[in-house]
Design a protein around this motif. Sequence first.
Motif, PDB file in Angstrom:
ATOM      1  N   VAL A  10       9.595  -2.053  -5.633  1.00 40.51           N
ATOM      2  CA  VAL A  10       8.735  -2.532  -4.313  1.00 40.51           C
ATOM      3  C   VAL A  10       7.395  -2.772  -4.741  1.00 40.51           C
ATOM      4  CG1 VAL A  10       8.030  -1.160  -2.140  1.00 40.51           C
ATOM      5  CG2 VAL A  10      10.561  -0.961  -2.841  1.00 40.51           C
ATOM      6  N   GLU A  11       6.569  -1.989  -5.619  1.00 39.41           N
ATOM      7  CA  GLU A  11       5.373  -2.264  -5.753  1.00 39.41           C
ATOM      8  C   GLU A  11       5.132  -3.457  -6.455  1.00 39.41           C
ATOM      9  OE1 GLU A  11       4.366   1.110  -8.225  1.00 39.41           O
ATOM     10  OE2 GLU A  11       3.582   2.476  -6.635  1.00 39.41           O
ATOM     11  N   SER A  12       6.475  -4.169  -6.911  1.00 40.98           N
ATOM     12  CA  SER A  12       6.175  -5.598  -7.698  1.00 40.98           C
ATOM     13  C   SER A  12       6.283  -6.754  -6.538  1.00 40.98           C
ATOM     14  CB  SER A  12       7.550  -5.602  -8.540  1.00 40.98           C
ATOM     15  OG  SER A  12       7.505  -7.011  -9.059  1.00 40.98           O
ATOM     16  N   THR A  13       6.231  -6.353  -5.307  1.00 38.99           N
ATOM     17  CA  THR A  13       6.174  -7.414  -4.156  1.00 38.99           C
ATOM     18  C   THR A  13       4.825  -7.776  -3.799  1.00 38.99           C
ATOM     19  OG1 THR A  13       6.382  -5.582  -2.455  1.00 38.99           O
ATOM     20  CG2 THR A  13       8.394  -6.298  -3.378  1.00 38.99           C
ATOM     21  N   ASP A  14       4.880  -8.652  -2.892  1.00 34.94           N
ATOM     22  CA  ASP A  14       3.462  -9.332  -2.253  1.00 34.94           C
ATOM     23  C   ASP A  14       2.704  -8.182  -1.607  1.00 34.94           C
ATOM     24  OD1 ASP A  14       1.792 -11.408  -1.518  1.00 34.94           O
ATOM     25  OD2 ASP A  14       2.720 -10.814   0.532  1.00 34.94           O
ATOM     26  N   MET A  15       3.396  -7.305  -1.080  1.00 32.74           N
ATOM     27  CA  MET A  15       2.850  -6.456  -0.093  1.00 32.74           C
ATOM     28  C   MET A  15       1.687  -5.461  -1.240  1.00 32.74           C
ATOM     29  SD  MET A  15       4.605  -3.243   2.132  1.00 32.74           S
ATOM     30  CE  MET A  15       5.704  -3.024   0.898  1.00 32.74           C
ATOM     31  N   PHE A  16       2.159  -5.496  -2.320  1.00 35.57           N
ATOM     32  CA  PHE A  16       1.389  -4.437  -3.439  1.00 35.57           C
ATOM     33  C   PHE A  16       0.476  -5.453  -4.257  1.00 35.57           C
ATOM     34  CE2 PHE A  16       4.098  -1.386  -1.704  1.00 35.57           C
ATOM     35  CZ  PHE A  16       3.212  -0.388  -1.598  1.00 35.57           C
ATOM     36  N   SER A  17       0.114  -6.441  -4.045  1.00 32.82           N
ATOM     37  CA  SER A  17      -0.431  -7.724  -4.823  1.00 32.82           C
ATOM     38  C   SER A  17      -1.964  -7.211  -4.680  1.00 32.82           C
ATOM     39  CB  SER A  17      -0.643  -8.743  -4.398  1.00 32.82           C
ATOM     40  OG  SER A  17      -0.957  -9.046  -3.001  1.00 32.82           O
ATOM     41  N   ALA A  18      -2.867  -7.448  -5.735  1.00 32.73           N
ATOM     42  CA  ALA A  18      -4.404  -7.246  -5.720  1.00 32.73           C
ATOM     43  C   ALA A  18      -4.938  -7.400  -4.184  1.00 32.73           C
ATOM     44  CB  ALA A  18      -5.006  -7.743  -6.799  1.00 32.73           C
ATOM     45  N   GLU A  19      -4.490  -8.665  -3.831  1.00 34.04           N
ATOM     46  CA  GLU A  19      -5.329  -9.144  -2.662  1.00 34.04           C
ATOM     47  C   GLU A  19      -5.138  -7.977  -1.392  1.00 34.04           C
ATOM     48  OE1 GLU A  19      -4.390 -12.650   0.775  1.00 34.04           O
ATOM     49  OE2 GLU A  19      -4.040 -12.816  -1.108  1.00 34.04           O
ATOM     50  N   HIS A  20      -3.802  -7.460  -1.168  1.00 36.88           N
ATOM     51  CA  HIS A  20      -3.512  -6.658  -0.379  1.00 36.88           C
ATOM     52  C   HIS A  20      -3.942  -5.203  -0.363  1.00 36.88           C
ATOM     53  CE1 HIS A  20      -0.097  -9.635   0.748  1.00 36.88           C
ATOM     54  NE2 HIS A  20      -1.086  -9.518   1.870  1.00 36.88           N
ATOM     55  N   THR A  21      -3.990  -4.968  -1.875  1.00 33.03           N
ATOM     56  CA  THR A  21      -4.281  -3.280  -2.013  1.00 33.03           C
ATOM     57  C   THR A  21      -5.924  -3.242  -1.799  1.00 33.03           C
ATOM     58  OG1 THR A  21      -4.532  -3.950  -4.338  1.00 33.03           O
ATOM     59  CG2 THR A  21      -2.656  -2.642  -3.541  1.00 33.03           C
ATOM     60  N   SER A  22      -6.447  -4.354  -2.034  1.00 38.28           N
ATOM     61  CA  SER A  22      -8.000  -4.256  -2.019  1.00 38.28           C
ATOM     62  C   SER A  22      -8.409  -4.519  -0.538  1.00 38.28           C
ATOM     63  CB  SER A  22      -8.550  -5.473  -2.619  1.00 38.28           C
ATOM     64  OG  SER A  22      -8.446  -6.706  -2.014  1.00 38.28           O
ATOM     65  N   ARG A  23      -7.512  -4.636   0.470  1.00 33.80           N
ATOM     66  CA  ARG A  23      -7.783  -4.704   1.727  1.00 33.80           C
ATOM     67  C   ARG A  23      -7.871  -3.212   2.368  1.00 33.80           C
ATOM     68  NH1 ARG A  23      -3.607  -9.115   4.194  1.00 33.80           N
ATOM     69  NH2 ARG A  23      -4.812 -10.864   3.265  1.00 33.80           N
ATOM     70  N   PHE A  24      -7.239  -2.273   1.782  1.00 32.00           N
ATOM     71  CA  PHE A  24      -7.824  -0.832   2.192  1.00 32.00           C
ATOM     72  C   PHE A  24      -8.343   0.213   1.231  1.00 32.00           C
ATOM     73  CE2 PHE A  24      -3.472  -0.516  -0.058  1.00 32.00           C
ATOM     74  CZ  PHE A  24      -3.734   0.750  -0.684  1.00 32.00           C
ATOM     75  N   LEU A  25      -8.371  -0.318  -0.118  1.00 32.06           N
ATOM     76  CA  LEU A  25      -9.158   0.532  -0.929  1.00 32.06           C
ATOM     77  C   LEU A  25     -10.601  -0.144  -0.986  1.00 32.06           C
ATOM     78  CD1 LEU A  25      -6.996   0.396  -4.275  1.00 32.06           C
ATOM     79  CD2 LEU A  25      -7.662   2.254  -2.826  1.00 32.06           C
ATOM     80  N   TYR A  26     -10.977  -1.339  -0.521  1.00 32.47           N
ATOM     81  CA  TYR A  26     -12.511  -1.449  -0.817  1.00 32.47           C
ATOM     82  C   TYR A  26     -13.132  -0.993   0.354  1.00 32.47           C
ATOM     83  CZ  TYR A  26     -17.057  -3.934  -0.125  1.00 32.47           C
ATOM     84  OH  TYR A  26     -18.097  -4.231  -0.147  1.00 32.47           O
ATOM     85  N   PRO A  27     -12.527  -1.038   1.683  1.00 30.11           N
ATOM     86  CA  PRO A  27     -13.177  -0.698   2.791  1.00 30.11           C
ATOM     87  C   PRO A  27     -13.490   1.071   2.494  1.00 30.11           C
ATOM     88  CG  PRO A  27     -11.821  -1.741   3.745  1.00 30.11           C
ATOM     89  CD  PRO A  27     -11.521  -2.010   2.270  1.00 30.11           C
ATOM     90  N   LEU A  28     -12.435   1.792   1.976  1.00 27.13           N
ATOM     91  CA  LEU A  28     -12.421   3.146   1.898  1.00 27.13           C
ATOM     92  C   LEU A  28     -13.452   3.539   0.730  1.00 27.13           C
ATOM     93  CD1 LEU A  28     -10.946   6.054   2.007  1.00 27.13           C
ATOM     94  CD2 LEU A  28      -9.509   5.406   0.296  1.00 27.13           C
ATOM     95  N   LEU A  29     -13.555   2.752  -0.531  1.00 29.13           N
ATOM     96  CA  LEU A  29     -14.453   3.156  -1.466  1.00 29.13           C
ATOM     97  C   LEU A  29     -15.841   2.883  -1.036  1.00 29.13           C
ATOM     98  CD1 LEU A  29     -12.261   2.019  -4.571  1.00 29.13           C
ATOM     99  CD2 LEU A  29     -12.783   4.632  -3.702  1.00 29.13           C
ATOM    100  N   HIS A  30     -16.034   1.704  -0.367  1.00 27.88           N
ATOM    101  CA  HIS A  30     -17.416   1.438   0.331  1.00 27.88           C
ATOM    102  C   HIS A  30     -17.852   2.631   1.323  1.00 27.88           C
ATOM    103  CE1 HIS A  30     -20.475  -1.066   1.630  1.00 27.88           C
ATOM    104  NE2 HIS A  30     -20.157  -0.953   2.871  1.00 27.88           N
ATOM    105  N   PHE A  31     -16.795   2.989   2.117  1.00 27.91           N
ATOM    106  CA  PHE A  31     -17.361   4.005   2.962  1.00 27.91           C
ATOM    107  C   PHE A  31     -17.774   5.360   2.238  1.00 27.91           C
ATOM    108  CE2 PHE A  31     -15.952   7.793   5.556  1.00 27.91           C
ATOM    109  CZ  PHE A  31     -16.907   7.774   6.707  1.00 27.91           C
ATOM    110  N   LEU A  32     -16.655   5.521   1.306  1.00 29.88           N
ATOM    111  CA  LEU A  32     -17.108   7.090   0.776  1.00 29.88           C
ATOM    112  C   LEU A  32     -17.962   7.210  -0.386  1.00 29.88           C
ATOM    113  CD1 LEU A  32     -13.338   8.087   0.018  1.00 29.88           C
ATOM    114  CD2 LEU A  32     -14.815   8.926   1.878  1.00 29.88           C
ATOM    115  N   MET A  33     -18.381   5.864  -1.190  1.00 31.29           N
ATOM    116  CA  MET A  33     -19.263   5.895  -2.070  1.00 31.29           C
ATOM    117  C   MET A  33     -20.304   4.978  -2.226  1.00 31.29           C
ATOM    118  SD  MET A  33     -16.717   7.146  -5.130  1.00 31.29           S
ATOM    119  CE  MET A  33     -15.912   5.436  -5.520  1.00 31.29           C
ATOM    120  N   GLY A  34     -20.370   4.093  -1.019  1.00 32.05           N
ATOM    121  CA  GLY A  34     -21.231   3.002  -0.817  1.00 32.05           C
ATOM    122  C   GLY A  34     -20.988   1.956  -2.062  1.00 32.05           C
TER     123      GLY A  34
END
Length: 159
Positions: free
Chosen positions: A24-48
């Motif tokens: 499942v993690e090998s699918t498009d849903m877990f591509s770098a583009e998609h994981t960055s969509r939720f990780l970047y806002p989270l890390l930006h919010f938490l750590m600037g």
Amino acid sequence: MTPDQEQLIKTWIAAVLWMILIAVESTDMFSAEHTSRFLYPLLHFLMGMDLAHFAVVHHFIRKTGHFVGYFTLSFFLFRAWRATLRLPWAPRWAMRWATIAFFMSALVASLDEWHQSFIPSRTGVFSDVVLDSFAALTAQVVIFLFLTWKPRRMSAAFD
């Protein structure tokens, strides 16, 4: 069903479910583009975190995910093969179980990267197979050390 049969089924269920998770993690849903969509806002919010630093952190998060995923797969496969191929002379650890678990993990890693090569948003790279195989090997070394190392008794230190 005997307790041994139940244990055998449980160990294989864990290994198969983990392989499904990897697929499942090998699918498009877990591509770098998609994981960055939720990780970047989270890390930006938490750590600037700015976007330049995020790219490096995101890469390491993804590679850590590879390592943890295939370490765990190798562990589950070792347990499954130990339950399947009972060896009376090796109740805790045998090279046979470790070897099969390692090579199965490496095969899954190879198939995973091959699969990703057909998905436009993913890339199948040999270096990830090497990383995944190293994680599987590391798991087998840790299992070996954990199951075979026996601490010296305090009295033996004084002999």
